[in-house]
Design an enzyme around this catalytic site. Structure first.
Site, PDB file in Angstrom:
ATOM      1  N   CYS A 144       0.808  -1.225   0.000  1.00  0.00           N
ATOM      2  CA  CYS A 144       0.000   0.000   0.000  1.00  0.00           C
ATOM      3  C   CYS A 144       0.841   1.275   0.000  1.00  0.00           C
ATOM      4  O   CYS A 144       0.485   2.263  -0.640  1.00  0.00           O
ATOM      5  CB  CYS A 144      -0.951   0.011   1.195  1.00  0.00           C
ATOM      6  SG  CYS A 144      -0.153  -0.309   2.772  1.00  0.00           S
ATOM      7  N   HIS A 151      -2.722   6.904   3.101  1.00  0.00           N
ATOM      8  CA  HIS A 151      -1.298   7.034   3.437  1.00  0.00           C
ATOM      9  C   HIS A 151      -0.759   8.327   2.820  1.00  0.00           C
ATOM     10  O   HIS A 151      -0.798   8.514   1.603  1.00  0.00           O
ATOM     11  CB  HIS A 151      -0.502   5.861   2.845  1.00  0.00           C
ATOM     12  CG  HIS A 151      -0.703   4.557   3.555  1.00  0.00           C
ATOM     13  ND1 HIS A 151      -1.474   4.416   4.683  1.00  0.00           N
ATOM     14  CD2 HIS A 151      -0.194   3.315   3.303  1.00  0.00           C
ATOM     15  CE1 HIS A 151      -1.439   3.141   5.081  1.00  0.00           C
ATOM     16  NE2 HIS A 151      -0.687   2.469   4.260  1.00  0.00           N
TER      17      HIS A 151
END
Lengths: 353, 353, 353, 353
Positions: free
Chosen positions: D149, D242
């Site tokens: 990710c 993120h």
């Protein structure tokens, strides 16, 4: 039918911007202008955004904030939605009513007046009649208020309960999101990893407002409901959605199943009239052991236009002739801008516009 | 006087490590061993730390975790402090009592037994007598429990109030810190920017435990207090310190000033006996409009050894013959390890050891 | 030796109150007065508290805030510690120096002046000489500044590294606590469950300040270090303690063990002089895989007076001739009030007072 | 065209449930079964929800979780989307490929294999060819992986930059959301008001994966890009999204405007092929001084099906021949389930199914 021009007052604030989101693409209303203090005059909406969720239309983002002048507003708009802070809202809203504007306000200033409805259409749609007592009504001007954010969420299920079982006493403890304090609002130093058991005037508002909302309008004045309301208000580190714990007792026989049944099947005038912002089910009852939660339930409500307009009830329990339950509702939608939009829709549907 | 050897059971958990912090440098007790499950056998304390506050002595950090064997524990220790999880605590604690060990437990398993005191020395020090009914008492073994973390904090001021004014009904809503669930405990995905209105069995525990604690011991069994307790329990994103809102009514005349006076001046047996972990003032009453708060008040209590052992009361209000107030206490100190350490100190002072 | 009277400027702010905490019970200094803007004049400290940790002496809490008048301050105090906001600090600090007061300031205004030391005693104690170039020095007045909070924490280990291995380039990413923005500072609506990749002027300050601090003072002016500094600054939902990630390369041979050794054993003039606020070990190196963390390491530093004055380094790694590591330090202690207190102690010890 | 039956592996986990959300109503795919470990066998999806956003279709919520048996899965499904944890994913995915199933996996196990594409269609769609080297390809079985990710979000803009300007070195610091650790994942005691500078194996994965993704496939094996990647990985108290800070230098001349232009106008094969889950603009460049932020930008991407599939770039700056910028992307959509759905769409569009 052509759309009705509406002004948004306090367009640089949290509630003002929730009004804008709800009024974009509204089937009945057209945003006629965004108004705020001199300081923001000339700025574009996109440069003063306060809500995290930036999903406005591009044209809306490019709208210019105008200085709040009541004369000009009244010339361009039939309705004003007020998200003004209470330290300035009072006289501005009165001025607009004098100028023939129908004002739907989130501010507290006029809420307790004897000729101003404190309106939650699911609870007390008949209270709207009170506007006829306002001296400006004949020329189209009047003021209608929505209730405090922490009052609104619980008022709908309490209305359902009161009607069927007679509410005697209710103890409320709140878990209130920071968006309720506007922007900049609560400093992060105060609330990160903390809860604060104090919100100025909040408990007094809840206790007074619930009595008015659950009470009657006798054609000339409001008669408070005979309910004992005791509240403790607390700020918690949540963005959107007020959770409230309730303990209450009733004058008629009830049990958990009957209560859940009455709450779950409750509908009222907004649903009958199919108002655009009315949720199909104004109260959602969840059976999971750990709901409602702000993270999951703040935006409850269908259809899409009623997102955040339903409240969610869970954990209905009985002990020693008292009942306990939790209620959650979105504080700046159902408990703020959305409440006043629904109020305006009711006024339109009832041809009081 | 030589120090008494004490075992810490569950030394790898949150409560176990609070026990260790409180027992380091204790004037009466000496840590005789740290015990946990086989999985942690042989590890050093410093490698299994759970509490954020790492202020242990270096020698303590280097202590080795041993496997929990009741026989060995009983040979080395006169007292066992149990921070065991309730799924295993029950029989282990019974075994130790059989082997002549005085067990002071934070686990719920034995709390409601008719011969086990649910002891908060400021509330019900006379209940300690019940240990004499335990069949193991004659050879020095017995079990004493502290109350649930959310019960303990409010029990002390409610005791003060009940004694002077007669408590009839109390509604409680909690704002409970995540450390109450131990480690790993509450997943961050559940609690960041959220509150969760459900803690398994917590409301039941509070309601039963308060009745036992505020009740009497008649020499052979406990008689519950005749108080109506209604609780709603909620987890909030706070590390340490349970806040609780209270609404209650009384059988005798009272007003805010009288209540505040009684609470503020309350002291009990731990203060009279000057137990090492007893706070000089067990209840601190704050006059600020927005206190108590976990961030400011969780560690209330003097002297240094009683840090986190005082509870803090604020915002005492009256409405319609009901009273409202907030209480805060440290859930793993006063409401956990600290509670049991104080219980053991009481037993020593009363020569029941 | 009698204590030196010191004024605290900005006593109603976050940094001002950290000054007060550090100056209570200081062995060399005595608080001569608390000063702030007219708005707070006459209030007691206890009524304007900003820091969560309320552990002041009772007499200090009862001190009265006075209006900031430079003449009066200069008559009563030999030293002024300035926690003033930068929009007003500049001329006030200059005035005080003109009036013969030694000013130790946390404000940015004078930091880059060619006759003002940007002083971190562990890094560049020789820079203090520059005050002799200030025209007011002869009558005892001068200005010494501490560095920005995000600069200070990393400057100490970078100094150790630069001295031994020659620092060429360093990339820094910060994880900065909200207390760095003062009170009310960062709105909770901006930072709950969020991180904000922008702190006004912060990156520019870090890049300029590090070059000055790691550089030389040649007796008449400062010569910047020849280091390439690249920083990205981000606010995170943490109360106290700035974490920073570093990637850097060196002109001399090094490896992880050598680096760790040099950093761990680093001491400098404050340690040699045993200044009261100097940590025994200015840099703590942790071996755990997941440290430093704000929750565990913000208050690192011994003895008690140096709590929050040590920085903590962890996770030193090498890859492809670059080194990586994390540094944490307390932003309002080491990186704020504590930095200036240490600076004043250095000036006293060097008899430049 | 009839829809392709697809299995979701790990349907009780965070990534598995994101797969389900993306596959409901998918124009090309039909959910053929939800699979998880024996422990969840027979439960309904609605009873094992992990994602906060519960907006599943009612029929999906009522689907039953089945035990993960590769034979049965292969008989019912042409494709398997794997959200399995890496401790069990490896052999199960291999088994399925042996049985003729096309596996699109979020697990790390097979990512670095020389015949398995680590596929981000905007970066390296030609790598898909590598599946022809897998021995099971002839009977329709193969494995394609999406990247970690934290790798995925930055890979797209770095690809755009590398193609136009030649990327030499990049320093990355991450601000990673807790959903990246799955459920229960990060304990709240670790992350409330804290940041944790350690995520196991994360830095190693980022450094290896970026080199593979930005590199070439020569028809028989992958050739790593000649880029120096240095990463520091940190967990922050954010739910989704993120954020990453980047410092990099280039082999060709560039400036901020040129860089922004190239990034903003970047499109690739998924856009050309108009894959259903491809965002119209894979990279959004924001001009505000304080963006991107998780709270505002995590769900970037249009049309509706590509919500959370665009990454957002902001604060592009230059200093001393280095460039700095921030990148944000949704870790469980673009960086997880959404990545693999897009990979499968590419395989279908390229008739490699």
């Amino acid at each position: 039918m052509s759309k009705i021009n509406v002004a948004v007052l306090g367009a640089t604030g949290m509630i003002g911007q929730r009004f804008i989101q709800l009024l974009e693409n509204h089937p009945w209303f057209e945003i006629g202008g965004l108004y705020a203090s001199e300081r923001s005059e000339g700025k574009k909406l996109k440069d003063v955004l306060k809500v995290r969720d930036h999903s406005f239309n591009d044209e809306t983002l490019d709208m210019t904030i105008e200085r709040l002048e009541t004369k000009k507003i009244s010339e361009l708009n039939r309705i004003a939605f007020s998200g003004l802070p209470s330290d300035i809202a009072g006289p501005i809203e009165s001025d607009l009513a004098d100028l023939g504007v129908a004002v739907f306000s989130n501010a507290a200033n006029h809420r307790m007046r004897d000729d101003v409805p404190l309106l939650i259409p699911e609870c007390n749609s008949s209270h709207l009649e009170a506007i006829k007592q306002q001296k400006t009504y004949s020329n189209g001007g009047y003021i209608v208020t929505n209730a405090n954010c922490s009052t609104t969420g619980i008022a709908v299920p309490l209305k359902a309960i009161d009607t069927s079982f007679g509410l005697k006493m209710v103890c409320i403890s709140t878990y209130q999101a920071v968006s309720g304090a506007g922007y900049p609002g609560v400093p992060s130093l105060d609330i990160l990893c903390n809860v604060v058991p104090y919100i100025k005037n909040e408990e007094e508002k809840m206790e007074m407002e619930l009595a008015k909302i659950l009470g009657d309008y006798n054609g000339s004045r409001f008669i408070d409901a005979n309910v004992n309301v005791l509240s403790n208000c607390v700020r918690v580190p949540v963005i959107d959605g007020h959770l409230e714990s309730l303990v209450f007792n009733l004058s008629k026989d009830a049990d958990v199943d009957k209560l859940a049944g009455v709450i779950r099947s409750f509908t009222a005038e907004p649903q009958k009239l199919q108002l655009p912002s009315a949720p199909i089910a104004p109260i959602i009852v969840r059976d999971e052991p750990d709901r409602p939660q702000p993270a999951c339930d703040a935006f409850a409500g269908t259809p899409a236009r009623a997102r955040g307009m339903a409240c969610t009830v869970g954990r209905i329990r009985e002990k020693d002739n008292y009942f306990k339950m939790f209620v959650l509702s979105h504080n700046t939608l159902r408990g703020g801008a959305g409440g006043s939009v629904l109020n305006a829709e009711l006024a339109v549907a009832k041809k009081m516009m």
